[in-house]
Design an enzyme around this catalytic site. Structure first.
Site, PDB file in Angstrom:
ATOM      1  N   LYS A 170       0.804  -1.243   0.000  1.00 14.99           N
ATOM      2  CA  LYS A 170       0.000   0.000   0.000  1.00 14.99           C
ATOM      3  C   LYS A 170       0.827   1.279   0.000  1.00 14.99           C
ATOM      4  O   LYS A 170       0.347   2.306  -0.456  1.00 14.99           O
ATOM      5  CB  LYS A 170      -0.917   0.023   1.222  1.00 14.99           C
ATOM      6  CG  LYS A 170      -2.123  -0.863   1.071  1.00 14.99           C
ATOM      7  CD  LYS A 170      -3.013  -0.786   2.283  1.00 14.99           C
ATOM      8  CE  LYS A 170      -4.143  -1.790   2.125  1.00 14.99           C
ATOM      9  NZ  LYS A 170      -4.933  -1.904   3.338  1.00 14.99           N
ATOM     10  N   ASP A 186      -9.655   2.841   2.737  1.00 18.67           N
ATOM     11  CA  ASP A 186      -9.554   2.233   4.079  1.00 18.67           C
ATOM     12  C   ASP A 186     -10.038   3.205   5.153  1.00 18.67           C
ATOM     13  O   ASP A 186     -10.688   2.795   6.123  1.00 18.67           O
ATOM     14  CB  ASP A 186      -8.103   1.849   4.390  1.00 18.67           C
ATOM     15  CG  ASP A 186      -7.687   0.544   3.737  1.00 18.67           C
ATOM     16  OD1 ASP A 186      -8.570  -0.244   3.348  1.00 18.67           O
ATOM     17  OD2 ASP A 186      -6.472   0.307   3.614  1.00 18.67           O
ATOM     18  N   ALA A 215       2.084  -0.146  11.716  1.00 18.49           N
ATOM     19  CA  ALA A 215       2.433   1.166  11.160  1.00 18.49           C
ATOM     20  C   ALA A 215       2.455   1.107   9.635  1.00 18.49           C
ATOM     21  O   ALA A 215       3.169   1.855   8.977  1.00 18.49           O
ATOM     22  CB  ALA A 215       3.789   1.616  11.697  1.00 18.49           C
TER      23      ALA A 215
HETATM   24  P1  NDP Z   1       1.095  -3.287   5.508  1.00 20.80           P
HETATM   25  O1  NDP Z   1       1.937  -4.277   4.800  1.00 20.80           O
HETATM   26  O2  NDP Z   1       1.059  -1.915   4.977  1.00 20.80           O
HETATM   27  O3  NDP Z   1       1.549  -3.222   7.061  1.00 20.80           O
HETATM   28  C1  NDP Z   1       1.649  -4.398   7.807  1.00 20.80           C
HETATM   29  C2  NDP Z   1       1.829  -4.057   9.282  1.00 20.80           C
HETATM   30  O4  NDP Z   1       1.719  -5.254  10.033  1.00 20.80           O
HETATM   31  C3  NDP Z   1       3.181  -3.452   9.607  1.00 20.80           C
HETATM   32  O5  NDP Z   1       3.048  -2.578  10.680  1.00 20.80           O
HETATM   33  C4  NDP Z   1       3.984  -4.699  10.018  1.00 20.80           C
HETATM   34  O6  NDP Z   1       5.041  -4.425  10.900  1.00 20.80           O
HETATM   35  C5  NDP Z   1       2.924  -5.459  10.766  1.00 20.80           C
HETATM   36  N1  NDP Z   1       3.218  -6.883  10.824  1.00 20.80           N
HETATM   37  C6  NDP Z   1       3.260  -7.759   9.778  1.00 20.80           C
HETATM   38  N2  NDP Z   1       3.531  -9.009  10.226  1.00 20.80           N
HETATM   39  C7  NDP Z   1       3.674  -8.904  11.575  1.00 20.80           C
HETATM   40  C8  NDP Z   1       3.968  -9.829  12.598  1.00 20.80           C
HETATM   41  N3  NDP Z   1       4.176 -11.131  12.337  1.00 20.80           N
HETATM   42  N4  NDP Z   1       4.053  -9.393  13.871  1.00 20.80           N
HETATM   43  C9  NDP Z   1       3.841  -8.083  14.155  1.00 20.80           C
HETATM   44  N5  NDP Z   1       3.569  -7.154  13.231  1.00 20.80           N
HETATM   45  C10 NDP Z   1       3.483  -7.559  11.948  1.00 20.80           C
HETATM   46  O7  NDP Z   1      -0.356  -3.924   5.570  1.00 20.80           O
HETATM   47  P2  NDP Z   1      -1.761  -3.200   5.824  1.00 20.80           P
HETATM   48  O8  NDP Z   1      -1.541  -2.062   6.737  1.00 20.80           O
HETATM   49  O9  NDP Z   1      -2.408  -3.000   4.540  1.00 20.80           O
HETATM   50  O10 NDP Z   1      -2.599  -4.357   6.567  1.00 20.80           O
HETATM   51  C11 NDP Z   1      -2.419  -4.645   7.951  1.00 20.80           C
HETATM   52  C12 NDP Z   1      -3.538  -5.569   8.388  1.00 20.80           C
HETATM   53  O11 NDP Z   1      -4.780  -4.867   8.347  1.00 20.80           O
HETATM   54  C13 NDP Z   1      -3.725  -6.807   7.501  1.00 20.80           C
HETATM   55  O12 NDP Z   1      -4.061  -7.904   8.302  1.00 20.80           O
HETATM   56  C14 NDP Z   1      -4.901  -6.448   6.626  1.00 20.80           C
HETATM   57  O13 NDP Z   1      -5.623  -7.585   6.210  1.00 20.80           O
HETATM   58  C15 NDP Z   1      -5.730  -5.606   7.584  1.00 20.80           C
HETATM   59  N6  NDP Z   1      -6.586  -4.673   6.866  1.00 20.80           N
HETATM   60  C16 NDP Z   1      -7.935  -4.857   6.943  1.00 20.80           C
HETATM   61  C17 NDP Z   1      -8.791  -4.043   6.280  1.00 20.80           C
HETATM   62  C18 NDP Z   1     -10.252  -4.272   6.396  1.00 20.80           C
HETATM   63  O14 NDP Z   1     -10.985  -3.708   5.573  1.00 20.80           O
HETATM   64  N7  NDP Z   1     -10.731  -5.006   7.366  1.00 20.80           N
HETATM   65  C19 NDP Z   1      -8.309  -2.939   5.444  1.00 20.80           C
HETATM   66  C20 NDP Z   1      -6.880  -2.804   5.456  1.00 20.80           C
HETATM   67  C21 NDP Z   1      -6.058  -3.675   6.116  1.00 20.80           C
HETATM   68  P3  NDP Z   1       6.533  -4.089  10.359  1.00 20.80           P
HETATM   69  O15 NDP Z   1       6.495  -2.662   9.909  1.00 20.80           O
HETATM   70  O16 NDP Z   1       7.379  -4.301  11.554  1.00 20.80           O
HETATM   71  O17 NDP Z   1       6.804  -5.041   9.229  1.00 20.80           O
END
Ligand code: NDP
Length: 274
Positions: free
Chosen positions: A65, A101, A134
């Site tokens: 994103k 979102d 984040a």
């Molecule tokens: P991004 O890839 O932009 O960000 C992912 C985030 O999750 C980062 O902060 C990352 O941390 C963290 N993360 C990933 N894996 C782990 C882990 N194993 N342990 C701890 N932190 C972790 O993804 P999005 O922001 O787009 O999505 C995040 C979540 O929100 C997803 O599950 C997605 O499905 C959900 N979502 C749901 C929506 C809905 O409509 N219900 C809409 C948008 C998102 P780091 O920076 O340290 O890698």
């Protein structure tokens, strides 16, 4: 027939195809929504195909994103303020980025039955809210919560990314504050899980006492462990990821097609009632 793609990784579990395909069928539109598993090094080539083929646009999800912004021709103002794009509209060979979102998050909260504390129906103002994560979704939530007059704490696995978020999002001089991962601490008035924790059966806020609002963005067919615990805890209101999923999808659908989304058809395509 035109296509709409879901670009991300992993996307196999996504509930978006069934919602959008049900909506296209309901309106008699000859379109098809398809998930395209896309690794980081395939993102640019996938966008090139969006420019060339008969494609209305795409959703962009984890982990692209933020990185997709530099590959687009135009970015809507709100998506730029958030710093993340989850929806692309193709206009000929031009690709325009939007963010639905934030709308989905606000709508999911505004349609909760429990209470409203402000004139616009948003349930929080002057509260302290902890966001876990984040990435793109956390950015959309942080901006929405600040705009509605709240204080926002951000905890992320990679603190540098949380610092970058805090530097780039600001409303009336207020920014999110970076805090340590919340193990064993009081989390504030509400918590938001904006990480994928929960998809694999883990609990995002393990060892954290739940506050009065729990918002889990993870949209899954089965309730996540966090949602289950929150539902079993007295005086906690839970906002499930399916609710945000529905509302962000409806807004994306309208951007691609130019017609109102059949919200109840999309809701009925979800695997659980919300
Ligand atoms: P991004 O890839 O932009 O960000 C992912 C985030 O999750 C980062 O902060 C990352 O941390 C963290 N993360 C990933 N894996 C782990 C882990 N194993 N342990 C701890 N932190 C972790 O993804 P999005 O922001 O787009 O999505 C995040 C979540 O929100 C997803 O599950 C997605 O499905 C959900 N979502 C749901 C929506 C809905 O409509 N219900 C809409 C948008 C998102 P780091 O920076 O340290 O890698």
């Amino acid at each position: 027939m035109a296509q709409v793609w879901l670009i991300g990784r992993p996307v196999a579990h996504s509930l978006s195809p069934s919602m959008h395909n049900a909506a296209f069928a309901k309106l008699g539109l000859p379109h098809r929504y398809e998930a395209k598993e896309t690794a980081d090094d395939q993102l640019a080539a996938t966008l090139d195909r969006l420019r060339r083929d008969d494609i209305l646009g795409a959703n962009v999800t984890i982990p692209h994103k933020e990185s997709v912004l530099r590959l687009l021709d135009e970015i809507d103002d709100e998506a730029r303020r958030i710093g993340a794009v989850n929806t692309i509209v193709s206009r000929g060979a031009r690709l325009i980025g939007y963010n639905t979102d934030k709308y989905g998050f606000e709508k999911a909260l505004e349609t909760q039955p429990r209470r409203t504390s402000s004139a616009d129906g948003f349930p929080f103002t002057n509260e302290r809210i902890l966001i876990l994560g984040a990435g793109g979704a956390a950015r959309a939530c942080a901006l929405a919560l600040l705009e509605h007059g709240n204080d926002v704490d951000i905890a992320n696995r990679d603190p540098a990314r949380a610092e970058a978020l805090a530097r780039s999002i600001e409303v009336d001089g207020r920014r999110p504050q970076v805090v340590p991962w919340p193990r064993g601490r009081e989390p504030g008035d509400a918590i938001v899980n904006a990480t994928p924790l929960g998809l694999g059966g883990e609990e995002a806020f393990e060892d954290v006492q739940l506050p009065k609002w729990v918002i889990d963005l993870v949209p899954t067919a089965e309730e996540t462990p966090l949602v289950k615990r929150a539902k079993a805890t007295e005086n906690v209101t839970v906002v499930d990821g399916l609710s945000m999923l529905l509302h962000q999808a409806a807004r994306s659908f309208e951007l691609w097609t130019g017609v109102p989304a059949p919200l109840e058809t999309m809701r009925a395509a979800l695997p659980r009632p919300i």
